[in-house]
Design a protein around this motif. Structure first.
Motif, PDB file in Angstrom:
ATOM      1  N   HIS A 134       0.862  -1.180   0.000  1.00 35.34           N
ATOM      2  CA  HIS A 134       0.000   0.000   0.000  1.00 35.34           C
ATOM      3  C   HIS A 134       0.900   1.231   0.000  1.00 35.34           C
ATOM      4  N   PRO A 135       0.435   2.357  -0.522  1.00 34.68           N
ATOM      5  CA  PRO A 135       1.265   3.566  -0.529  1.00 34.68           C
ATOM      6  C   PRO A 135       1.720   3.939   0.878  1.00 34.68           C
ATOM      7  N   ILE A 136       3.011   4.207   1.029  1.00 35.55           N
ATOM      8  CA  ILE A 136       3.583   4.580   2.319  1.00 35.55           C
ATOM      9  C   ILE A 136       4.421   5.839   2.166  1.00 35.55           C
ATOM     10  N   VAL A 137       4.771   6.416   3.285  1.00 34.32           N
ATOM     11  CA  VAL A 137       5.394   7.745   3.289  1.00 34.32           C
ATOM     12  C   VAL A 137       6.892   7.695   3.007  1.00 34.32           C
ATOM     13  N   GLY A 138       7.615   6.754   3.640  1.00 36.56           N
ATOM     14  CA  GLY A 138       9.072   6.777   3.642  1.00 36.56           C
ATOM     15  C   GLY A 138       9.740   6.777   2.285  1.00 36.56           C
ATOM     16  N   PRO A 139       9.499   5.792   1.395  1.00 35.13           N
ATOM     17  CA  PRO A 139      10.216   5.745   0.119  1.00 35.13           C
ATOM     18  C   PRO A 139      10.017   6.986  -0.742  1.00 35.13           C
ATOM     19  N   ASP A 140       8.795   7.506  -0.805  1.00 32.85           N
ATOM     20  CA  ASP A 140       8.554   8.702  -1.612  1.00 32.85           C
ATOM     21  C   ASP A 140       9.341   9.895  -1.077  1.00 32.85           C
ATOM     22  N   ALA A 141       9.397  10.019   0.268  1.00 31.99           N
ATOM     23  CA  ALA A 141      10.138  11.139   0.855  1.00 31.99           C
ATOM     24  C   ALA A 141      11.624  11.038   0.546  1.00 31.99           C
ATOM     25  N   VAL A 142      12.198   9.824   0.623  1.00 31.68           N
ATOM     26  CA  VAL A 142      13.625   9.658   0.344  1.00 31.68           C
ATOM     27  C   VAL A 142      13.910   9.862  -1.143  1.00 31.68           C
ATOM     28  N   ARG A 143      13.024   9.413  -2.004  1.00 32.18           N
ATOM     29  CA  ARG A 143      13.225   9.627  -3.433  1.00 32.18           C
ATOM     30  C   ARG A 143      13.320  11.119  -3.748  1.00 32.18           C
ATOM     31  N   LEU A 159      19.088   3.048   3.734  1.00 32.10           N
ATOM     32  CA  LEU A 159      18.118   2.483   4.672  1.00 32.10           C
ATOM     33  C   LEU A 159      17.975   3.352   5.914  1.00 32.10           C
ATOM     34  N   GLU A 160      19.094   3.866   6.406  1.00 33.26           N
ATOM     35  CA  GLU A 160      19.029   4.741   7.580  1.00 33.26           C
ATOM     36  C   GLU A 160      18.235   6.002   7.276  1.00 33.26           C
ATOM     37  N   THR A 161      18.393   6.535   6.073  1.00 33.50           N
ATOM     38  CA  THR A 161      17.618   7.706   5.667  1.00 33.50           C
ATOM     39  C   THR A 161      16.140   7.368   5.583  1.00 33.50           C
ATOM     40  N   LEU A 162      15.832   6.179   5.065  1.00 33.12           N
ATOM     41  CA  LEU A 162      14.435   5.735   5.005  1.00 33.12           C
ATOM     42  C   LEU A 162      13.815   5.693   6.401  1.00 33.12           C
ATOM     43  N   ILE A 163      14.532   5.066   7.335  1.00 38.61           N
ATOM     44  CA  ILE A 163      14.012   4.972   8.700  1.00 38.61           C
ATOM     45  C   ILE A 163      13.918   6.360   9.322  1.00 38.61           C
ATOM     46  N   GLY A 164      14.884   7.220   8.996  1.00 38.06           N
ATOM     47  CA  GLY A 164      14.835   8.574   9.523  1.00 38.06           C
ATOM     48  C   GLY A 164      13.608   9.330   9.049  1.00 38.06           C
ATOM     49  N   ARG A 165      13.234   9.129   7.775  1.00 34.35           N
ATOM     50  CA  ARG A 165      12.039   9.783   7.255  1.00 34.35           C
ATOM     51  C   ARG A 165      10.790   9.222   7.908  1.00 34.35           C
ATOM     52  N   ALA A 240      22.552   0.784  15.549  1.00 31.81           N
ATOM     53  CA  ALA A 240      22.616   1.386  16.884  1.00 31.81           C
ATOM     54  C   ALA A 240      22.066   2.804  16.869  1.00 31.81           C
ATOM     55  N   ARG A 241      22.428   3.582  15.833  1.00 34.61           N
ATOM     56  CA  ARG A 241      21.912   4.956  15.747  1.00 34.61           C
ATOM     57  C   ARG A 241      20.393   4.970  15.562  1.00 34.61           C
ATOM     58  N   ILE A 242      19.905   4.098  14.703  1.00 33.79           N
ATOM     59  CA  ILE A 242      18.464   4.042  14.463  1.00 33.79           C
ATOM     60  C   ILE A 242      17.734   3.635  15.743  1.00 33.79           C
ATOM     61  N   ALA A 243      18.247   2.615  16.426  1.00 36.57           N
ATOM     62  CA  ALA A 243      17.606   2.148  17.658  1.00 36.57           C
ATOM     63  C   ALA A 243      17.571   3.250  18.709  1.00 36.57           C
ATOM     64  N   GLN A 244      18.663   4.009  18.819  1.00 29.53           N
ATOM     65  CA  GLN A 244      18.706   5.097  19.801  1.00 29.53           C
ATOM     66  C   GLN A 244      17.675   6.170  19.477  1.00 29.53           C
ATOM     67  N   ARG A 245      17.552   6.497  18.206  1.00 28.28           N
ATOM     68  CA  ARG A 245      16.571   7.516  17.813  1.00 28.28           C
ATOM     69  C   ARG A 245      15.148   7.027  18.050  1.00 28.28           C
ATOM     70  N   LEU A 246      14.892   5.769  17.728  1.00 27.45           N
ATOM     71  CA  LEU A 246      13.555   5.227  17.919  1.00 27.45           C
ATOM     72  C   LEU A 246      13.206   5.114  19.397  1.00 27.45           C
ATOM     73  N   ASP A 247      14.190   4.835  20.239  1.00 23.00           N
ATOM     74  CA  ASP A 247      13.946   4.791  21.687  1.00 23.00           C
ATOM     75  C   ASP A 247      13.437   6.141  22.185  1.00 23.00           C
ATOM     76  N   ALA A 248      14.101   7.213  21.758  1.00 20.27           N
ATOM     77  CA  ALA A 248      13.692   8.548  22.188  1.00 20.27           C
ATOM     78  C   ALA A 248      12.305   8.885  21.663  1.00 20.27           C
ATOM     79  N   LEU A 249      12.036   8.525  20.409  1.00 26.02           N
ATOM     80  CA  LEU A 249      10.728   8.814  19.832  1.00 26.02           C
ATOM     81  C   LEU A 249       9.632   8.017  20.520  1.00 26.02           C
ATOM     82  N   ASP A 250       9.938   6.779  20.870  1.00 28.04           N
ATOM     83  CA  ASP A 250       8.939   5.954  21.532  1.00 28.04           C
ATOM     84  C   ASP A 250       8.618   6.497  22.915  1.00 28.04           C
TER      85      ASP A 250
END
Length: 345
Positions: A134-143, A159-165, A240-250
């Motif tokens: 289904h249409p999702i936000v991440g790939p379009d934003a990174v493109r 991939l890190e940029t995708l998760i960041g978006r 590790a960077r992605i996990a740390q960012r997601l921890d703060a967001l969660d």
């Protein structure tokens, strides 16, 4: 709008393909241009984004054209649970993304994207294959970011940029929910209740769903961080960077969900106090009018020997008796201290 490659016979189901040079700058593979093959060694890397609803995709997976067959089959399966698989230094997984409605004239601009989207991916040394149903936000934003000239060092950075978006989109949604809670909280503090009861329920539901999706997303990258023996150093560091960012967001989502729950409880308490005040007022009025009602009922009986029936001032006396009975009831209420409880819930 970028040209879609869904009808490209070389790779059926392809939504777009991007080729990155040695400097990390990417460009879309144009119509009629040869789609690069995965696994070809060179200075750059490629990114395929695939529509997993295409019936021909399973054949591509079996042929190994979307990554190692077993890894791609696990990553691109229809199971929506968030997960990660590591195989020979390559990573496949399913992670949360924000689903978006297809653009159209009836799409409400204030509508928030749903939190139940899924991004499937296979990450290799010189490629990233992503897919969605289904249409999702991440790939379009990174493109759009890549098309704007931002260089990416490799598939891991992509991939890190995708998760960041995705994280940024979830954070923006959380901020929008927080702004709504601010307005509701102001109304509750001012005791100006309008449609807050109907608004708080969906806000709390969205906050809980965002927390649930983030919790699964965190678990994926914490697991990827722990399974570090088979992964390159840059992949471990990115996880590790992605996990740390997601921890703060969660943590922010947990606070948002808890705040909405507390506001619901406070709103329920306020509504209960208002209801108690109204019932108290109604009870006082009932008590005040009960004696006059008894008096008027007594003098309204059509029986012989009714007091004051033969007296010219009888009606006036009856009215005075009714008023005095109401005054006596009022004084009794005040003496018992019942009137002072109006402000209490």
């Amino acid at each position: 709008m970028a040209h879609l490659l869904s009808d490209e016979p070389a790779l059926p189901g392809l939504i777009w393909a991007m080729r990155f040079d040695a400097g990390g700058r990417g460009r879309l593979v144009g119509p009629g241009e040869e789609v690069p093959a995965l696994g070809r060694f060179g200075d750059g890397f490629v990114w395929f984004h695939v529509n997993l609803n295409d019936a021909r995709v399973p054949g591509l997976i079996a042929e190994g054209r979307l990554g190692p067959p077993d890894l791609a089959a696990a990553a691109f399966a229809s199971d929506p649970h968030q997960r990660v698989t590591v195989e020979d230094g390559q990573v496949g997984g399913v992670i949360a993304d924000l689903a978006r409605e297809a653009e159209g004239p009836d799409t409400a601009p204030e509508r928030l994207p749903d939190a139940a989207g899924r991004l499937h991916f296979v990450l290799g040394a010189n490629f990233l294959v992503s897919g969605r149903r289904h249409p999702i936000v991440g790939p379009d934003a990174v493109r759009e970011v890549v098309a704007g000239g931002r260089p990416l060092a490799g598939p891991v950075a992509l991939l890190e940029t995708l998760i960041g978006r995705v994280a940024a989109a979830i954070g923006a949604r959380g901020a929008a929910l927080s702004d709504r809670l601010d307005g509701i909280e102001d109304h509750i503090l001012d005791e100006r209740i309008r449609a807050e009861t109907r608004q708080l329920g969906p806000i709390r539901r969205d906050a809980v769903r965002l927390h649930r999706q983030l919790n699964g997303l965190r678990a994926v990258f914490h697991r990827l961080e722990e399974e570090s023996d088979d992964l390159p150093e840059d992949t471990r560091e990115a996880a590790a960077r992605i996990a740390q960012r997601l921890d703060a967001l969660d943590r922010d989502m947990v606070v948002l969900a808890e705040r909405s729950r507390l506001l619901q409880e406070e709103l329920s308490g306020l509504l209960a106090r208002q209801s108690n005040r109204q019932l108290h007022t109604l009870s006082i009025l009932t008590a005040l009018f009960l004696p006059p009602t008894l008096v008027t009922g007594l003098f309204g009986m059509n029986t012989k020997g009714l007091p004051l029936a033969e007296w010219d001032e009888g009606s006036t006396v009856a009215i005075l008796i009714a008023v005095m009975s109401a005054a006596a009831a009022f004084l009794l209420i005040r003496r018992l201290g019942l009137g002072g409880q109006r402000g209490q819930g």
